[in-house]
Design a protein around this motif. Structure first.
Motif, mmCIF file in Angstrom:
data_model
loop_
_atom_site.group_PDB
_atom_site.id
_atom_site.type_symbol
_atom_site.label_atom_id
_atom_site.label_comp_id
_atom_site.label_asym_id
_atom_site.label_seq_id
_atom_site.Cartn_x
_atom_site.Cartn_y
_atom_site.Cartn_z
ATOM 1 N N ILE A 244 -11.863 -3.567 0.770
ATOM 2 C CA ILE A 244 -12.083 -4.978 0.441
ATOM 3 C C ILE A 244 -11.113 -5.854 1.243
ATOM 4 O O ILE A 244 -9.915 -5.580 1.313
ATOM 5 C CB ILE A 244 -11.874 -5.222 -1.068
ATOM 6 C CG1 ILE A 244 -13.006 -4.570 -1.877
ATOM 7 C CG2 ILE A 244 -11.783 -6.708 -1.381
ATOM 8 C CD1 ILE A 244 -14.345 -5.254 -1.704
ATOM 9 N N ARG A 245 -11.649 -6.922 1.832
ATOM 10 C CA ARG A 245 -10.831 -7.890 2.569
ATOM 11 C C ARG A 245 -10.997 -9.253 1.905
ATOM 12 O O ARG A 245 -12.083 -9.825 1.926
ATOM 13 C CB ARG A 245 -11.282 -7.972 4.029
ATOM 14 C CG ARG A 245 -11.089 -6.676 4.815
ATOM 15 C CD ARG A 245 -11.733 -6.745 6.182
ATOM 16 N NE ARG A 245 -13.192 -6.772 6.098
ATOM 17 C CZ ARG A 245 -13.999 -6.822 7.159
ATOM 18 N NH1 ARG A 245 -13.473 -6.875 8.368
ATOM 19 N NH2 ARG A 245 -15.310 -6.830 6.997
ATOM 20 N N PRO A 246 -9.925 -9.806 1.322
ATOM 21 C CA PRO A 246 -10.047 -11.105 0.650
ATOM 22 C C PRO A 246 -10.272 -12.220 1.665
ATOM 23 O O PRO A 246 -9.799 -12.136 2.807
ATOM 24 C CB PRO A 246 -8.698 -11.269 -0.056
ATOM 25 C CG PRO A 246 -7.755 -10.415 0.731
ATOM 26 C CD PRO A 246 -8.561 -9.254 1.222
ATOM 27 N N ALA A 321 -4.548 -2.214 5.735
ATOM 28 C CA ALA A 321 -4.422 -2.817 7.068
ATOM 29 C C ALA A 321 -3.479 -2.042 7.974
ATOM 30 O O ALA A 321 -3.676 -1.988 9.194
ATOM 31 C CB ALA A 321 -3.947 -4.264 6.922
ATOM 32 N N ASP A 322 -2.459 -1.426 7.393
ATOM 33 C CA ASP A 322 -1.486 -0.673 8.193
ATOM 34 C C ASP A 322 -1.796 0.813 8.247
ATOM 35 O O ASP A 322 -0.960 1.616 8.677
ATOM 36 C CB ASP A 322 -0.073 -0.887 7.635
ATOM 37 C CG ASP A 322 0.372 -2.338 7.742
ATOM 38 O OD1 ASP A 322 -0.019 -3.002 8.722
ATOM 39 O OD2 ASP A 322 1.086 -2.808 6.839
ATOM 40 N N MET A 326 0.665 8.548 2.330
ATOM 41 C CA MET A 326 0.751 9.020 0.955
ATOM 42 C C MET A 326 1.130 7.900 -0.003
ATOM 43 O O MET A 326 0.654 7.851 -1.148
ATOM 44 C CB MET A 326 1.760 10.170 0.857
ATOM 45 C CG MET A 326 1.252 11.480 1.453
ATOM 46 S SD MET A 326 -0.269 12.062 0.638
ATOM 47 C CE MET A 326 0.317 12.369 -1.024
ATOM 48 N N GLY A 327 2.006 6.996 0.460
ATOM 49 C CA GLY A 327 2.374 5.880 -0.402
ATOM 50 C C GLY A 327 1.174 5.043 -0.784
ATOM 51 O O GLY A 327 1.014 4.651 -1.955
ATOM 52 N N MET A 328 0.306 4.750 0.198
ATOM 53 C CA MET A 328 -0.889 3.961 -0.084
ATOM 54 C C MET A 328 -1.863 4.742 -0.968
ATOM 55 O O MET A 328 -2.530 4.160 -1.837
ATOM 56 C CB MET A 328 -1.559 3.558 1.220
ATOM 57 C CG MET A 328 -2.779 2.664 1.051
ATOM 58 S SD MET A 328 -2.403 1.097 0.220
ATOM 59 C CE MET A 328 -1.487 0.267 1.526
#
Length: 343
Positions: A244-246, A321-322, A326-328
Motif C-alpha cells: 500500500i502506498r498512501p 520502500a527501503d 527481518m525487522g520489516m
C-alpha cells in the motif's frame, strides 16, 4: 443443491475472523509478495508462545530467502523466534521425498524407492501423474497439521501450519486435486491419503487467504480465484492488500492534478521555499508527476472497490520502500495482529 451448499458456505465464511485455524493457505499472483505475507503471518501466529510450521511446495526456496537462511531441506528447521517465546519452523515439501516417505509408511519400501529415484522412475511417475504428485504434497501438509505431540499443551506438534501455496491461477486445482484423485482411486493408501487431505480442507480448520496489489491484473486474478475456490467449496479466508502506498497529496490537490488545473503559481512558490529556482520546465515536470500520481490514486481506489465487493475481511500492509529485511518482517507480523487477522 450444489448452489445452495455454496451459498451456505459463503454465509458461514462471511462471519469469520480473526482466523483461528490450524491451516492457513496463502496464495496470490506472482509479484504480489505472497511469500512475504505468508512469512509475516507465520510470525504473527507464533507470537505469544505458539509453534508454527511455514511450508512451501514449489521448490523455489523463497522462504529461505525471506528469512536469510540456507536452502531448506525436506526436514523441518527452526528459522525464527517470535515475541513471547514462539517459534517458526520451515519446510520445503519435495514430491520425491514425500513419495519415498509414503512408500515407507504404507509399504515399507523406502529402500526400493531410493533405487527407483536413482533411475528416474519417481520423477517419471510424478510427472505423468501430476494429481498423485499434488496429493503427496498436500498429504505432507495434512500430516503436519494433524501430527500428535504428547509433550506439548495442545497435544499437537504445531499450533498452526502456514502454506505458501501455488499462485492464484493454480491454487484451486492444487487444493482440489485430492477430490479428483479420490474419485479415481476407490480404495487403498492413495484413496486414504486423498480422503485425509479433503477432511482437513473441509473441516473448518482451513482458510485460504489471497494476497493482492491495488492493480488491475492482481485484483482480477484475486476475484477469479475467489470465484473458483467458492465453486469448489474451498474455504475462502481473507484478502491481504500488500504494498500500500498512501497518497502524497490531499483530495483537493489530487482532483486538481488529475484535471490539469493545479495552481502553477502556488506550485512555483512552494518550490522556491525549498531554495530551488522554479523554472517553467521544473514546474511543468512536477505538475505532470502530480497528474500521474493522482491517476494512480484514482485507479487504486477503483481496485479497492473491487476487493471490498468480495465480501471478505481485508487487511493491509505497506510498501517497504527501503526493501524487506527481518525487522520489516516482524513489523508486518505486528501489523497483522493489530488488524486482528490473527488473535
Amino acid at each position: 443443491m450444489a448452489r445452495q451448499a455454496s451459498e451456505a458456505g459463503r454465509v458461514a465464511e462471511a462471519r469469520q475472523g480473526p482466523w483461528l485455524r490450524r491451516l492457513h493457505v496463502v496464495t496470490g499472483k506472482g509479484g504480489t509478495g505472497k511469500t512475504t505475507v505468508a512469512s509475516a503471518l507465520a510470525l504473527a501466529l507464533a507470537t505469544g508462545g505458539q509453534r508454527v510450521l511455514l511450508t512451501e511446495v514449489e521448490g523455489r526456496q523463497q522462504i529461505a530467502q525471506v528469512f536469510d537462511t540456507p536452502p531448506l531441506a525436506y526436514r523441518e528447521r527452526r528459522v525464527a523466534s517470535a515475541p513471547g517465546g514462539g517459534e517458526v519452523y520451515a519446510l520445503a515439501v519435495d514430491a520425491e521425498e514425500a513419495l519415498l516417505e509414503y512408500l515407507e509408511m504404507f509399504y515399507n519400501l523406502r529402500g526400493a524407492g531410493k533405487v527407483l529415484g536413482k533411475i528416474g522412475a519417481i520423477d517419471f511417475a510424478t510427472t505423468i501423474a501430476p494429481g498423485v504428485r499434488d496429493v503427496l504434497l498436500t498429504g505432507k501438509i495434512k500430516e503436519a497439521v494433524n501430527r500428535p505431540d504428547g509433550t506439548r499443551p495442545s497435544g499437537l506438534a504445531y499450533d498452526a501450519v502456514v502454506l505458501d501455496a501455488p499462485p492464484t491461477g493454480r491454487v484451486t486445482r492444487f487444493l482440489n486435486v485430492a477430490h479428483e484423485v479420490a474419485g479415481l482411486a476407490k480404495m487403498g493408501p492413495i484413496r486414504s491419503q486423498a480422503d485425509g487431505v479433503l477432511k482437513v480442507l473441509h473441516s473448518g480448520q482451513t482458510a485460504v487467504h489471497l494476497v493482492t496489489l491495488l492493480e488491475e491484473m492482481p485484483v482480477q486474478e484475486t476475484v477469479d480465484a475467489v470465484e473458483e475456490l467458492r465453486a469448489a467449496n474451498l474455504p475462502v479466508g481473507a484478502v491481504v492488500v500488500n504494498m500500500i502506498r498512501p497518497p502524497m497529496l490531499g483530495q483537493a490537490d489530487l482532483t486538481a492534478a488529475r484535471a490539469g488545473t493545479l495552481d502553477l503559481e502556488e506550485l512555483a512558490a512552494g518550490i522556491k521555499e525549498t531554495g530551488v529556482e522554479p523554472t517553467a520546465e521544473l514546474v511543468g515536470e512536477l505538475a505532470r508527476e502530480a497528474a500521474q500520481h493522482a491517476e494512480r490514486v484514482a485507479l487504486e481506489a477503483a481496485q479497492r472497490i473491487a476487493v471490498e465487493a468480495l465480501d471478505r475481511p481485508v487487511y493491509e500492509l505497506p510498501l517497504a520502500a527501503d526493501g524487506m529485511d527481518m525487522g520489516m518482517l516482524y513489523r508486518f507480523a505486528e501489523m497483522l495482529r493489530a488488524q486482528r487477522m490473527v488473535a
